[in-house]
Design a protein around this motif. Sequence first.
Motif, short mmCIF file in Angstrom:
data_model
loop_
_atom_site.label_atom_id
_atom_site.label_comp_id
_atom_site.label_asym_id
_atom_site.label_seq_id
_atom_site.Cartn_x
_atom_site.Cartn_y
_atom_site.Cartn_z
N ARG A 1 0.83 -1.20 0.00
CA ARG A 1 0.00 0.00 0.00
C ARG A 1 0.87 1.26 0.00
NH1 ARG A 1 -5.02 0.90 4.18
NH2 ARG A 1 -6.00 2.66 3.07
N SER B 1 -10.25 0.95 -8.23
CA SER B 1 -9.05 0.44 -7.55
C SER B 1 -7.86 1.30 -7.91
CB SER B 1 -8.77 -1.01 -7.96
OG SER B 1 -9.83 -1.86 -7.55
N SER C 1 -6.72 -10.46 -3.83
CA SER C 1 -6.52 -10.20 -2.41
C SER C 1 -6.68 -11.51 -1.65
CB SER C 1 -7.53 -9.16 -1.90
OG SER C 1 -7.35 -8.92 -0.53
N ARG D 1 -9.12 1.75 0.89
CA ARG D 1 -8.97 0.50 1.62
C ARG D 1 -7.65 -0.18 1.26
NH1 ARG D 1 -13.67 1.27 -0.86
NH2 ARG D 1 -15.51 1.66 0.45
N ASP D 2 -7.18 -1.06 2.12
CA ASP D 2 -5.87 -1.69 1.90
C ASP D 2 -5.89 -2.70 0.75
OD1 ASP D 2 -7.30 -3.69 3.11
OD2 ASP D 2 -5.96 -3.93 4.82
N THR D 3 -7.07 -3.01 0.23
CA THR D 3 -7.17 -3.89 -0.94
C THR D 3 -6.99 -3.13 -2.25
OG1 THR D 3 -9.57 -3.58 -0.96
CG2 THR D 3 -8.71 -5.51 0.22
N THR E 1 -2.75 -8.41 0.76
CA THR E 1 -3.99 -7.70 0.41
C THR E 1 -4.03 -7.30 -1.05
OG1 THR E 1 -2.97 -5.64 1.17
CG2 THR E 1 -4.36 -6.83 2.74
N MET E 2 -2.85 -7.14 -1.67
CA MET E 2 -2.81 -6.78 -3.09
C MET E 2 -1.75 -7.61 -3.80
SD MET E 2 -3.27 -2.65 -3.48
CE MET E 2 -2.09 -2.22 -2.20
#
Length: 281
Positions: free
Chosen positions: A84, A198, A248, A123-125, A253-254
Amino acid sequence: FFFFNDTATTEIYTLSLHDALPILILALLNAFLLVALGIRGTEEHTARRTQQQELVALFAADGMTLDPALIPADTELSAYTLLRDETLEKNAAAFWLGTISERTAQGGGIYTYSGSHGAAVFRDTGSFDIAGTLSGEDAEALCRDFCKKFSYTEPVFTLDETGSGTATALRQWNGAPVSNCAVLFTFNGGVVTAISGSLLPDTGTVASEEQPLLSAFAALTAFQQMRHESSSVVSTITDISLCYELQSTAATTMALVPSWHIVTDTASFYVNCVSGAVRRA
């Protein structure tokens, strides 16, 4: 009269041959290597052509046309783990909200931003939402500027005569599209009132590959099996190319995973290069 010393001549000849021997051996080794590579290249070309013919025949038997020239040779993309980038998120929020008056951590990897034009959630995604009065009369130009700055494709606008509607763009990463990473702009009377999508950082770490990524041959085979089992109506494959999919998981998370994008005369499909899963666009 001239006299020759046979012993000296023999010694010079022997010495010259001794000096030239390593060069001769090296030349022979190089020649052998070139021949071996040529044979290997010919064998690989023959094997690939055989694979193409078999796959084309398999598709034909199932009522589909596949041009062997469309089948790419290599899987050139790698999987990546992304971290992130909070600075990137702040810049994206400020682009639409103006001066940021407040940033709040909501927990669970969620941050909110407030500004003079509205509010944003990241969001962290990688997903985000922004709402408010986000533009003036230059709404379309502003959307284009945002897409250019944050590595999206040229937006496609679907607006009515009042300037209401939507625009969409797809994220590109290292020159390849991310199939499920888009941004959606909502217009009302010529003003951008909402944005969702995104947001991805521009750098990542190459993920370790526990198994080889699916080749185009393997992806087409997986697609053909899915199509046969689901009875999807397809008659022609029109394009095959590599792209990324954003994922995710509990571990990260990514993550960006290479996928094969298979375009047909009726729909588009994606085949995950790691899992082999096939999904319809």
